[in-house]
Motif scaffolding. Structure first.
Motif, PDB file in Angstrom:
ATOM      1  N   UNK A 128       0.848  -1.192   0.000  1.00 23.63           N
ATOM      2  CA  UNK A 128       0.000   0.000   0.000  1.00 23.63           C
ATOM      3  C   UNK A 128       0.882   1.240   0.000  1.00 23.63           C
ATOM      4  N   UNK A 129       0.343   2.310  -0.549  1.00 23.00           N
ATOM      5  CA  UNK A 129       1.006   3.605  -0.538  1.00 23.00           C
ATOM      6  C   UNK A 129       0.309   4.466   0.503  1.00 23.00           C
ATOM      7  N   UNK A 130       1.104   5.093   1.367  1.00 20.09           N
ATOM      8  CA  UNK A 130       0.557   5.891   2.462  1.00 20.09           C
ATOM      9  C   UNK A 130       1.204   7.267   2.462  1.00 20.09           C
ATOM     10  N   UNK A 131       0.394   8.302   2.591  1.00 20.99           N
ATOM     11  CA  UNK A 131       0.865   9.671   2.786  1.00 20.99           C
ATOM     12  C   UNK A 131       0.684   9.961   4.271  1.00 20.99           C
ATOM     13  N   UNK A 132       1.769  10.283   4.964  1.00 27.29           N
ATOM     14  CA  UNK A 132       1.732  10.469   6.414  1.00 27.29           C
ATOM     15  C   UNK A 132       1.616  11.955   6.754  1.00 27.29           C
ATOM     16  N   UNK A 133       0.727  12.250   7.690  1.00 25.10           N
ATOM     17  CA  UNK A 133       0.563  13.605   8.222  1.00 25.10           C
ATOM     18  C   UNK A 133       0.846  13.545   9.718  1.00 25.10           C
ATOM     19  N   UNK A 134       2.127  13.712  10.112  1.00 23.70           N
ATOM     20  CA  UNK A 134       2.481  13.620  11.535  1.00 23.70           C
ATOM     21  C   UNK A 134       2.109  14.889  12.295  1.00 23.70           C
ATOM     22  N   UNK A 135       1.925  14.737  13.589  1.00 18.21           N
ATOM     23  CA  UNK A 135       1.663  15.881  14.458  1.00 18.21           C
ATOM     24  C   UNK A 135       0.284  16.474  14.307  1.00 18.21           C
ATOM     25  N   UNK A 136      -0.694  15.693  13.848  1.00 19.54           N
ATOM     26  CA  UNK A 136      -2.045  16.223  13.688  1.00 19.54           C
ATOM     27  C   UNK A 136      -2.822  16.129  14.996  1.00 19.54           C
ATOM     28  N   UNK A 137      -3.784  17.006  15.136  1.00 17.14           N
ATOM     29  CA  UNK A 137      -4.664  16.963  16.299  1.00 17.14           C
ATOM     30  C   UNK A 137      -5.881  16.133  15.926  1.00 17.14           C
ATOM     31  N   UNK A 138      -6.619  15.698  16.902  1.00 16.05           N
ATOM     32  CA  UNK A 138      -7.783  14.859  16.625  1.00 16.05           C
ATOM     33  C   UNK A 138      -7.405  13.393  16.676  1.00 16.05           C
ATOM     34  N   UNK A 139      -8.313  12.567  16.217  1.00 11.03           N
ATOM     35  CA  UNK A 139      -8.119  11.117  16.297  1.00 11.03           C
ATOM     36  C   UNK A 139      -7.075  10.628  15.295  1.00 11.03           C
ATOM     37  N   UNK A 140      -6.225   9.716  15.731  1.00 11.51           N
ATOM     38  CA  UNK A 140      -5.277   9.055  14.844  1.00 11.51           C
ATOM     39  C   UNK A 140      -6.077   8.073  13.999  1.00 11.51           C
ATOM     40  N   UNK A 141      -5.974   8.213  12.689  1.00 18.08           N
ATOM     41  CA  UNK A 141      -6.741   7.317  11.824  1.00 18.08           C
ATOM     42  C   UNK A 141      -6.122   7.209  10.439  1.00 18.08           C
ATOM     43  N   UNK A 142      -6.634   6.252   9.685  1.00 16.69           N
ATOM     44  CA  UNK A 142      -6.167   5.957   8.340  1.00 16.69           C
ATOM     45  C   UNK A 142      -7.349   6.157   7.400  1.00 16.69           C
ATOM     46  N   UNK A 143      -7.168   6.969   6.353  1.00 16.11           N
ATOM     47  CA  UNK A 143      -8.243   7.219   5.392  1.00 16.11           C
ATOM     48  C   UNK A 143      -7.868   6.660   4.035  1.00 16.11           C
ATOM     49  N   UNK A 144      -8.804   5.948   3.412  1.00 15.01           N
ATOM     50  CA  UNK A 144      -8.616   5.420   2.073  1.00 15.01           C
ATOM     51  C   UNK A 144      -8.928   6.523   1.070  1.00 15.01           C
ATOM     52  N   UNK A 145      -8.121   6.628   0.030  1.00 18.23           N
ATOM     53  CA  UNK A 145      -8.316   7.612  -1.027  1.00 18.23           C
ATOM     54  C   UNK A 145      -8.831   6.906  -2.281  1.00 18.23           C
ATOM     55  N   UNK A 146      -9.500   7.624  -3.143  1.00 16.18           N
ATOM     56  CA  UNK A 146     -10.067   7.021  -4.343  1.00 16.18           C
ATOM     57  C   UNK A 146      -9.017   6.486  -5.307  1.00 16.18           C
ATOM     58  N   UNK A 147      -7.796   6.986  -5.225  1.00 15.25           N
ATOM     59  CA  UNK A 147      -6.732   6.488  -6.105  1.00 15.25           C
ATOM     60  C   UNK A 147      -6.108   5.186  -5.586  1.00 15.25           C
ATOM     61  N   UNK A 148      -6.626   4.662  -4.474  1.00 11.44           N
ATOM     62  CA  UNK A 148      -6.141   3.401  -3.919  1.00 11.44           C
ATOM     63  C   UNK A 148      -5.081   3.559  -2.845  1.00 11.44           C
ATOM     64  N   UNK A 149      -4.651   4.771  -2.586  1.00 11.71           N
ATOM     65  CA  UNK A 149      -3.662   5.013  -1.540  1.00 11.71           C
ATOM     66  C   UNK A 149      -4.379   5.351  -0.232  1.00 11.71           C
ATOM     67  N   UNK A 150      -3.587   5.578   0.806  1.00 14.83           N
ATOM     68  CA  UNK A 150      -4.126   5.925   2.120  1.00 14.83           C
ATOM     69  C   UNK A 150      -3.451   7.198   2.623  1.00 14.83           C
ATOM     70  N   UNK A 151      -4.129   7.890   3.533  1.00 10.90           N
ATOM     71  CA  UNK A 151      -3.550   9.021   4.261  1.00 10.90           C
ATOM     72  C   UNK A 151      -3.633   8.670   5.739  1.00 10.90           C
ATOM     73  N   UNK A 152      -2.488   8.747   6.429  1.00  8.74           N
ATOM     74  CA  UNK A 152      -2.432   8.427   7.855  1.00  8.74           C
ATOM     75  C   UNK A 152      -2.276   9.711   8.653  1.00  8.74           C
ATOM     76  N   UNK A 153      -3.202   9.979   9.535  1.00 11.16           N
ATOM     77  CA  UNK A 153      -3.156  11.137  10.420  1.00 11.16           C
ATOM     78  C   UNK A 153      -2.643  10.646  11.778  1.00 11.16           C
ATOM     79  N   UNK A 154      -1.475  11.128  12.188  1.00  9.75           N
ATOM     80  CA  UNK A 154      -0.811  10.629  13.394  1.00  9.75           C
ATOM     81  C   UNK A 154      -0.551  11.751  14.388  1.00  9.75           C
ATOM     82  N   UNK A 155      -0.678  11.441  15.670  1.00 10.84           N
ATOM     83  CA  UNK A 155      -0.311  12.393  16.723  1.00 10.84           C
ATOM     84  C   UNK A 155       1.206  12.518  16.823  1.00 10.84           C
TER      85      UNK A 155
END
Length: 72
Positions: free
Chosen positions: A3-30
């Motif tokens: 899988x391909x993942x775009x990481x967004x470190x240091x985000x506020x809110x819940x840590x979660x993984x979102x699926x994108x329509x292009x088949x990749x994921x975005x990871x929101x991390x504390x």
């Protein structure tokens, strides 16, 4: 599986993984991108989401970048 993942470190809110329509994921991390903390948090998040052991997951490319390719 790969899988391909775009990481967004240091985000506020819940840590979660979102699926994108292009088949990749975005990871929101504390965790911040410092001393591998974000990579560790990413592996834990992906392991939890896909119900696999975090030791089975490898970062194939992008260990020091926000765009990563993971394989298990």
């Amino acid at each position: 599986m790969r899988i391909t993942v775009r990481v967004k470190p240091g985000t506020k809110g819940a840590t979660h993984l979102e699926w994108q329509e292009d088949g990749s994921y975005v990871a929101f991390l504390h965790a911040r991108a410092h001393d591998g903390e974000a990579n560790k948090a990413l592996l834990e998040l992906v392991a939890k989401e896909f119900k696999i052991a975090k030791t089975q997951i490898s970062i194939i490319s992008g260990a020091k970048a926000r765009g990563k390719v993971l394989e298990w």
